[in-house]
Design a protein around this motif. Structure first.
Motif, PDB file in Angstrom:
ATOM      1  N   SER A   1       0.834  -1.201   0.000  1.00  0.00           N
ATOM      2  CA  SER A   1       0.000   0.000   0.000  1.00  0.00           C
ATOM      3  C   SER A   1       0.870   1.253   0.000  1.00  0.00           C
ATOM      4  O   SER A   1       2.077   1.198   0.260  1.00  0.00           O
ATOM      5  CB  SER A   1      -0.911   0.003   1.231  1.00  0.00           C
ATOM      6  OG  SER A   1      -0.146   0.258   2.402  1.00  0.00           O
ATOM      7  N   ALA A   2       0.255   2.382  -0.265  1.00  0.00           N
ATOM      8  CA  ALA A   2       0.972   3.662  -0.255  1.00  0.00           C
ATOM      9  C   ALA A   2       1.532   3.949   1.138  1.00  0.00           C
ATOM     10  O   ALA A   2       2.646   4.466   1.283  1.00  0.00           O
ATOM     11  CB  ALA A   2       0.049   4.788  -0.713  1.00  0.00           C
ATOM     12  N   GLU A   3       0.772   3.572   2.159  1.00  0.00           N
ATOM     13  CA  GLU A   3       1.237   3.779   3.536  1.00  0.00           C
ATOM     14  C   GLU A   3       2.442   2.894   3.841  1.00  0.00           C
ATOM     15  O   GLU A   3       3.404   3.337   4.477  1.00  0.00           O
ATOM     16  CB  GLU A   3       0.112   3.486   4.524  1.00  0.00           C
ATOM     17  CG  GLU A   3       0.492   3.774   5.965  1.00  0.00           C
ATOM     18  CD  GLU A   3      -0.642   3.521   6.935  1.00  0.00           C
ATOM     19  OE1 GLU A   3      -0.333   3.261   8.111  1.00  0.00           O
ATOM     20  OE2 GLU A   3      -1.811   3.561   6.517  1.00  0.00           O
ATOM     21  N   ASP A   4       2.416   1.649   3.380  1.00  0.00           N
ATOM     22  CA  ASP A   4       3.563   0.752   3.568  1.00  0.00           C
ATOM     23  C   ASP A   4       4.807   1.309   2.883  1.00  0.00           C
ATOM     24  O   ASP A   4       5.906   1.261   3.434  1.00  0.00           O
ATOM     25  CB  ASP A   4       3.262  -0.642   3.023  1.00  0.00           C
ATOM     26  CG  ASP A   4       2.247  -1.392   3.853  1.00  0.00           C
ATOM     27  OD1 ASP A   4       2.042  -1.030   5.030  1.00  0.00           O
ATOM     28  OD2 ASP A   4       1.644  -2.345   3.311  1.00  0.00           O
ATOM     29  N   LEU A   5       4.627   1.824   1.688  1.00  0.00           N
ATOM     30  CA  LEU A   5       5.746   2.398   0.946  1.00  0.00           C
ATOM     31  C   LEU A   5       6.293   3.621   1.654  1.00  0.00           C
ATOM     32  O   LEU A   5       7.519   3.785   1.771  1.00  0.00           O
ATOM     33  CB  LEU A   5       5.301   2.756  -0.481  1.00  0.00           C
ATOM     34  CG  LEU A   5       6.381   3.314  -1.392  1.00  0.00           C
ATOM     35  CD1 LEU A   5       7.538   2.331  -1.525  1.00  0.00           C
ATOM     36  CD2 LEU A   5       5.803   3.643  -2.756  1.00  0.00           C
ATOM     37  N   GLU A   6       5.424   4.468   2.155  1.00  0.00           N
ATOM     38  CA  GLU A   6       5.865   5.658   2.884  1.00  0.00           C
ATOM     39  C   GLU A   6       6.612   5.273   4.157  1.00  0.00           C
ATOM     40  O   GLU A   6       7.646   5.850   4.477  1.00  0.00           O
ATOM     41  CB  GLU A   6       4.666   6.536   3.216  1.00  0.00           C
ATOM     42  CG  GLU A   6       5.065   7.858   3.833  1.00  0.00           C
ATOM     43  CD  GLU A   6       3.879   8.778   4.049  1.00  0.00           C
ATOM     44  OE1 GLU A   6       3.890   9.486   5.072  1.00  0.00           O
ATOM     45  OE2 GLU A   6       2.972   8.786   3.202  1.00  0.00           O
ATOM     46  N   ASN A   7       6.108   4.275   4.879  1.00  0.00           N
ATOM     47  CA  ASN A   7       6.794   3.798   6.084  1.00  0.00           C
ATOM     48  C   ASN A   7       8.165   3.218   5.750  1.00  0.00           C
ATOM     49  O   ASN A   7       9.136   3.426   6.486  1.00  0.00           O
ATOM     50  CB  ASN A   7       5.944   2.752   6.814  1.00  0.00           C
ATOM     51  CG  ASN A   7       4.728   3.354   7.474  1.00  0.00           C
ATOM     52  OD1 ASN A   7       4.673   4.554   7.734  1.00  0.00           O
ATOM     53  ND2 ASN A   7       3.733   2.521   7.736  1.00  0.00           N
ATOM     54  N   TYR A   8       8.254   2.479   4.656  1.00  0.00           N
ATOM     55  CA  TYR A   8       9.529   1.908   4.220  1.00  0.00           C
ATOM     56  C   TYR A   8      10.532   3.014   3.905  1.00  0.00           C
ATOM     57  O   TYR A   8      11.684   2.965   4.342  1.00  0.00           O
ATOM     58  CB  TYR A   8       9.310   1.018   3.000  1.00  0.00           C
ATOM     59  CG  TYR A   8      10.588   0.513   2.385  1.00  0.00           C
ATOM     60  CD1 TYR A   8      11.294  -0.525   2.986  1.00  0.00           C
ATOM     61  CD2 TYR A   8      11.093   1.076   1.215  1.00  0.00           C
ATOM     62  CE1 TYR A   8      12.484  -0.986   2.439  1.00  0.00           C
ATOM     63  CE2 TYR A   8      12.269   0.616   0.662  1.00  0.00           C
ATOM     64  CZ  TYR A   8      12.965  -0.413   1.272  1.00  0.00           C
ATOM     65  OH  TYR A   8      14.142  -0.856   0.727  1.00  0.00           O
ATOM     66  N   GLU A   9      10.103   4.029   3.158  1.00  0.00           N
ATOM     67  CA  GLU A   9      10.999   5.135   2.807  1.00  0.00           C
ATOM     68  C   GLU A   9      11.439   5.905   4.046  1.00  0.00           C
ATOM     69  O   GLU A   9      12.599   6.300   4.157  1.00  0.00           O
ATOM     70  CB  GLU A   9      10.324   6.061   1.801  1.00  0.00           C
ATOM     71  CG  GLU A   9      10.213   5.449   0.426  1.00  0.00           C
ATOM     72  CD  GLU A   9       9.495   6.346  -0.579  1.00  0.00           C
ATOM     73  OE1 GLU A   9       8.877   7.357  -0.158  1.00  0.00           O
ATOM     74  OE2 GLU A   9       9.549   6.029  -1.768  1.00  0.00           O
ATOM     75  N   THR A  10      10.529   6.109   4.982  1.00  0.00           N
ATOM     76  CA  THR A  10      10.878   6.790   6.225  1.00  0.00           C
ATOM     77  C   THR A  10      11.912   5.997   7.007  1.00  0.00           C
ATOM     78  O   THR A  10      12.886   6.560   7.523  1.00  0.00           O
ATOM     79  CB  THR A  10       9.618   7.021   7.084  1.00  0.00           C
ATOM     80  OG1 THR A  10       8.693   7.811   6.335  1.00  0.00           O
ATOM     81  CG2 THR A  10       9.951   7.717   8.389  1.00  0.00           C
ATOM     82  N   GLU A  11      11.742   4.695   7.085  1.00  0.00           N
ATOM     83  CA  GLU A  11      12.701   3.848   7.786  1.00  0.00           C
ATOM     84  C   GLU A  11      14.067   3.852   7.092  1.00  0.00           C
ATOM     85  O   GLU A  11      15.106   3.873   7.752  1.00  0.00           O
ATOM     86  CB  GLU A  11      12.169   2.416   7.905  1.00  0.00           C
ATOM     87  CG  GLU A  11      13.067   1.492   8.693  1.00  0.00           C
ATOM     88  CD  GLU A  11      13.345   1.951  10.120  1.00  0.00           C
ATOM     89  OE1 GLU A  11      14.489   1.776  10.572  1.00  0.00           O
ATOM     90  OE2 GLU A  11      12.430   2.492  10.773  1.00  0.00           O
ATOM     91  N   MET A  12      14.070   3.847   5.766  1.00  0.00           N
ATOM     92  CA  MET A  12      15.334   3.903   5.015  1.00  0.00           C
ATOM     93  C   MET A  12      16.068   5.221   5.276  1.00  0.00           C
ATOM     94  O   MET A  12      17.280   5.234   5.455  1.00  0.00           O
ATOM     95  CB  MET A  12      15.075   3.726   3.518  1.00  0.00           C
ATOM     96  CG  MET A  12      14.607   2.333   3.130  1.00  0.00           C
ATOM     97  SD  MET A  12      15.859   1.073   3.421  1.00  0.00           S
ATOM     98  CE  MET A  12      17.036   1.511   2.167  1.00  0.00           C
TER      99      MET A  12
END
Length: 102
Positions: free
Chosen positions: A2-13
């Motif tokens: 999901s878009a939220e999962d992708l945003e969380n992944y980018e934030t963690e990176m």
């Protein structure tokens, strides 16, 4: 994903990249900023060049670390950048390299 999962992944990176920067910054003497990247390096050489009336800069760095969240290997033995944009090089005093402990 999901878009939220992708945003969380980018934030963690990005957070992981900042933590790596914090861990390695005291190993380097210079901060180099170009229009595309941010580097830490131990030696930097900036040479202005001219070709057909166009001025550009050739930047050579050795023993560098590249701020790039998508790059798997951020430590680089030698980097050569050619740019028509501004280049900012700052020599860091060792006292400036101390980051606050979390």
């Amino acid at each position: 994903m999901s878009a939220e999962d992708l945003e969380n992944y980018e934030t963690e990176m990005e957070l992981s990249l900042y933590r790596e920067y914090r861990d390695v910054v005291n190993l380097f003497s210079y901060v180099v900023e170009t229009e595309r990247r941010f580097y830490l390096a131990n030696t930097v050489d900036v040479v202005p060049r001219s070709d057909d009336g166009e001025v550009y800069f050739e930047v050579t760095m050795t023993d560098a670390w590249v701020w790039d969240v998508y790059r798997p290997a951020r430590f680089v033995k030698q980097v050569r950048v050619v740019t028509f944009k501004d280049v900012n090089v700052e020599e860091l005093a060792k006292t400036e390299l101390e980051l606050p402990k979390d």
